[in-house]
Write a protein that holds these residues in place. Structure first.
Motif, PDB file in Angstrom:
ATOM      1  N   LEU A  66       0.832  -1.197   0.000  1.00  0.00           N
ATOM      2  CA  LEU A  66       0.000   0.000   0.000  1.00  0.00           C
ATOM      3  C   LEU A  66       0.869   1.249   0.000  1.00  0.00           C
ATOM      4  CD1 LEU A  66      -2.623  -1.024   2.723  1.00  0.00           C
ATOM      5  CD2 LEU A  66      -2.889  -1.090   0.240  1.00  0.00           C
TER       6      LEU A  66
ATOM      7  N   GLU B 121       0.839   6.738   2.583  1.00  0.00           N
ATOM      8  CA  GLU B 121      -0.262   7.524   3.132  1.00  0.00           C
ATOM      9  C   GLU B 121      -1.335   6.609   3.733  1.00  0.00           C
ATOM     10  OE1 GLU B 121       1.032   8.078   0.001  1.00  0.00           O
ATOM     11  OE2 GLU B 121       2.162   9.836   0.624  1.00  0.00           O
ATOM     12  N   LYS B 122      -1.654   5.531   3.042  1.00  0.00           N
ATOM     13  CA  LYS B 122      -2.652   4.586   3.557  1.00  0.00           C
ATOM     14  C   LYS B 122      -2.138   3.862   4.797  1.00  0.00           C
ATOM     15  CE  LYS B 122      -5.103   3.804  -0.760  1.00  0.00           C
ATOM     16  NZ  LYS B 122      -5.476   2.846  -1.800  1.00  0.00           N
TER      17      LYS B 122
ATOM     18  N   GLY C 114      -2.253  -3.365   5.282  1.00  0.00           N
ATOM     19  CA  GLY C 114      -2.474  -2.395   6.343  1.00  0.00           C
ATOM     20  C   GLY C 114      -2.868  -2.989   7.689  1.00  0.00           C
TER      21      GLY C 114
END
Length: 102
Positions: free
Chosen positions: A40, A43-44, A93
């Motif tokens: 990812l 930012e995520k 994430g």
């Protein structure tokens, strides 16, 4: 060379190879992984870490490859000044570790 010596040499070579694949990734490697959709965006990943500690500030980040997995390490300082260490699976994430830095 006897069998035992050959075994030890092969074991050391295999260990050296696996250790060479662990560690920090450079900017080019990171960009390629992001462009390929393997990991990812930062930012995520930062958003996922901050969701665990709303109002916190990111103090340090690092992307590592550990045993074939991409781990995003994030250090945070929350509104009370408490420091937190988080590790996220950089591919999805998922928070793998979330503990107070003592």
């Amino acid at each position: 060379m006897n069998r035992l010596t050959a075994f030890f040499i092969a074991t050391l070579m295999a260990l050296g190879t696996s250790l060479a694949h662990a560690g920090d990734l450079n900017d080019d490697e990171t960009r390629k992984l992001q462009d390929a959709g393997t990991i990812l965006s930062f930012e995520k990943l930062k958003a996922a870490a901050l969701a665990k500690h709303p109002g916190a500030t990111v103090t340090e980040t690092e992307l590592e490859e550990e045993y074939g997995k991409y781990i995003y390490q994030v250090d945070l300082r929350d509104a009370e000044g408490i420091e937190w260490d988080l590790e996220l699976d950089a591919t999805n994430g998922e928070v793998l570790k979330n503990h107070q830095d003592l």
